[in-house]
Scaffold this motif. Structure first.
Motif, PDB file in Angstrom:
ATOM      1  N   ILE A 153       0.841  -1.201   0.000  1.00 56.46           N
ATOM      2  CA  ILE A 153       0.000   0.000   0.000  1.00 56.46           C
ATOM      3  C   ILE A 153       0.874   1.248   0.000  1.00 56.46           C
ATOM      4  CG2 ILE A 153      -1.684   1.340   1.333  1.00 56.46           C
ATOM      5  CD1 ILE A 153      -2.722  -1.382   2.427  1.00 56.46           C
ATOM      6  N   ALA A 154       1.908   1.230   0.861  1.00 50.18           N
ATOM      7  CA  ALA A 154       2.791   2.388   0.979  1.00 50.18           C
ATOM      8  C   ALA A 154       3.556   2.643  -0.317  1.00 50.18           C
ATOM      9  CB  ALA A 154       3.774   2.177   2.132  1.00 50.18           C
ATOM     10  N   THR A 159       4.304   5.979  -5.083  1.00 52.16           N
ATOM     11  CA  THR A 159       4.333   6.135  -6.543  1.00 52.16           C
ATOM     12  C   THR A 159       3.334   7.200  -6.988  1.00 52.16           C
ATOM     13  OG1 THR A 159       4.986   3.833  -6.836  1.00 52.16           O
ATOM     14  CG2 THR A 159       4.045   4.943  -8.746  1.00 52.16           C
ATOM     15  N   ALA A 160       2.145   7.199  -6.362  1.00 47.34           N
ATOM     16  CA  ALA A 160       1.127   8.196  -6.694  1.00 47.34           C
ATOM     17  C   ALA A 160       1.602   9.600  -6.330  1.00 47.34           C
ATOM     18  CB  ALA A 160      -0.173   7.873  -5.954  1.00 47.34           C
ATOM     19  N   THR A 165       4.003  14.970  -7.871  1.00 46.49           N
ATOM     20  CA  THR A 165       5.043  15.977  -7.657  1.00 46.49           C
ATOM     21  C   THR A 165       5.937  16.174  -8.873  1.00 46.49           C
ATOM     22  OG1 THR A 165       6.448  14.276  -6.640  1.00 46.49           O
ATOM     23  CG2 THR A 165       5.145  15.655  -5.171  1.00 46.49           C
ATOM     24  N   SER A 166       6.255  15.079  -9.575  1.00 48.58           N
ATOM     25  CA  SER A 166       7.196  15.194 -10.691  1.00 48.58           C
ATOM     26  C   SER A 166       6.511  15.313 -12.043  1.00 48.58           C
ATOM     27  CB  SER A 166       8.136  13.982 -10.715  1.00 48.58           C
ATOM     28  OG  SER A 166       7.410  12.806 -11.034  1.00 48.58           O
ATOM     29  N   GLY A 167       5.307  14.726 -12.145  1.00 47.11           N
ATOM     30  CA  GLY A 167       4.615  14.713 -13.420  1.00 47.11           C
ATOM     31  C   GLY A 167       5.310  13.853 -14.460  1.00 47.11           C
ATOM     32  N   ALA A 168       6.237  13.019 -13.974  1.00 47.36           N
ATOM     33  CA  ALA A 168       7.056  12.239 -14.897  1.00 47.36           C
ATOM     34  C   ALA A 168       6.548  10.812 -15.087  1.00 47.36           C
ATOM     35  CB  ALA A 168       8.496  12.199 -14.389  1.00 47.36           C
ATOM     36  N   VAL A 170       5.028   7.034 -13.657  1.00 44.27           N
ATOM     37  CA  VAL A 170       5.323   6.093 -12.580  1.00 44.27           C
ATOM     38  C   VAL A 170       6.834   5.938 -12.421  1.00 44.27           C
ATOM     39  CG1 VAL A 170       5.085   3.701 -11.821  1.00 44.27           C
ATOM     40  CG2 VAL A 170       3.171   4.843 -12.956  1.00 44.27           C
ATOM     41  N   ASN A 171       7.307   6.085 -11.193  1.00 45.14           N
ATOM     42  CA  ASN A 171       8.725   5.902 -10.890  1.00 45.14           C
ATOM     43  C   ASN A 171       8.958   4.440 -10.501  1.00 45.14           C
ATOM     44  OD1 ASN A 171      11.345   5.959 -10.056  1.00 45.14           O
ATOM     45  ND2 ASN A 171      11.115   7.686  -8.637  1.00 45.14           N
TER      46      ASN A 171
END
Length: 319
Positions: A153-154, A159-160, A165-168, A170-171
């Motif tokens: 969950i965390a 990831t969300a 924050t980055s708009g890039a 999924v990290n």
């Protein structure tokens, strides 16, 4: 590299010393970093190397957790573990989210704070359950299963937040701890890997894993926490109470006894590697300041110290 070597040795000694008073070794490892960092000796550390070693330490911690999972016991108790995980994550998330908004923080910061305290430490949970010989028990399977789901969950939540924050997009690096956990879970079933796994975890236990926890301690400056002593205690108590309450309600909802429900709640209290991973990601993305990172890390550390103290009397009564 000499500084890194000193940090590893100090972490190993610190971890060994605290086990003599029935506390998880990770507490001593973090305290060792605290003493060598700006709080006392202010040892000059190569942060790039320390960060790299710490990342590897996190991955191998999760790999070790995957190796420890008993699939049959986990499957048999999945329904209860799932309830404990979601309610145990939702209650602290909601409470800290509301507190941050009340303190006029942004919605993003409030959500990030909730994520930090929704997580549960798998490695610390494993250590304490092992001390009480509960790893293969029903209650141990419930706690471990819930801790695993909590961390999933965390990770999804982080990831969300990173996406916003980055708009890039999924990290994928945020999923690496979970990927390593899955790899450990799978490799446990491959008999030919047993010897390799044993040597790998043994090497990690003596090097990068204590270095990860010591590195966290080395980033804390106690002097900056003194003015925040009151809020630090209050937040720690809220962190303990919300996690215990959510897990207790879910356990009672599943028909477990008061004592068993309280024991499960206590087993979910410790925040550890996943909360620290979230905090490190938040600091790296400049979502939180260094001061906030230090404060949150101190709260996470205190929950780690308190968890075995709360668990001890409850698990003794379960024997």
């Amino acid at each position: 590299m000499f500084a890194i070597f000193c940090l590893v040795i100090a972490a190993l000694i610190g971890g060994w010393l605290v086990t003599k008073v029935n506390l998880p070794a990770v507490i001593g490892q973090m305290l060792a970093g605290l003493l060598l960092g700006p709080s006392l000796l202010n040892l000059s550390l190569p942060m790039d190397w320390l960060h790299l070693a710490s990342e590897l330490g996190v991955w191998l911690l999760m790999y070790e957790a995957g190796l420890a999972v008993d699939a049959a016991a986990l499957k048999a108790n999945f329904s209860i573990a799932n309830r404990v995980a979601w309610l145990g994550a939702f209650v602290p998330f909601g409470v800290f989210w509301a507190i941050e908004l009340w303190l006029h923080q942004t919605l993003l910061i409030a959500s990030f704070s909730g994520l930090v305290f929704a997580a549960t430490s798998i490695s610390i949970t494993l250590a304490v359950l092992g001390t009480h010989h509960q790893l293969g028990s029903r209650i141990g399977s419930i706690i471990l299963g819930a801790a695993i789901i909590d961390d999933m969950i965390a990770i999804l939540g982080l990831t969300a937040v990173t996406f916003v924050t980055s708009g890039a997009g999924v990290n994928l690096t945020n999923f690496l701890p979970l990927i390593w956990f899955i790899l450990g879970f799978i490799s446990r079933r491959v008999t030919r890997l047993a010897t390799i796994n044993h040597h790998l975890i043994t090497a990690a236990t003596w090097t990068v894993i204590p270095l990860f926890f010591a590195g966290i301690g080395a980033q804390i400056n106690v002097a900056t926490l003194i003015p925040m002593f009151g809020p630090l205690i209050i937040w720690t108590l809220i962190a303990v109470a919300t996690k215990m309450l959510g897990a207790y309600i879910a356990s009672k909802w599943s028909g477990l006894s008061n004592l068993t429900a309280a024991a499960i709640g206590s087993g979910m209290v410790a925040r550890g590697e996943m909360a620290l991973v979230i905090l490190t990601a938040g600091l790296a993305s400049q979502l939180i300041t260094t001061s906030q990172f230090t404060f949150y890390t101190a709260v996470v550390t205190l929950t780690t110290v308190l968890a075995p103290l709360i668990m001890e009397p409850l698990f003794k009564r379960l024997r």
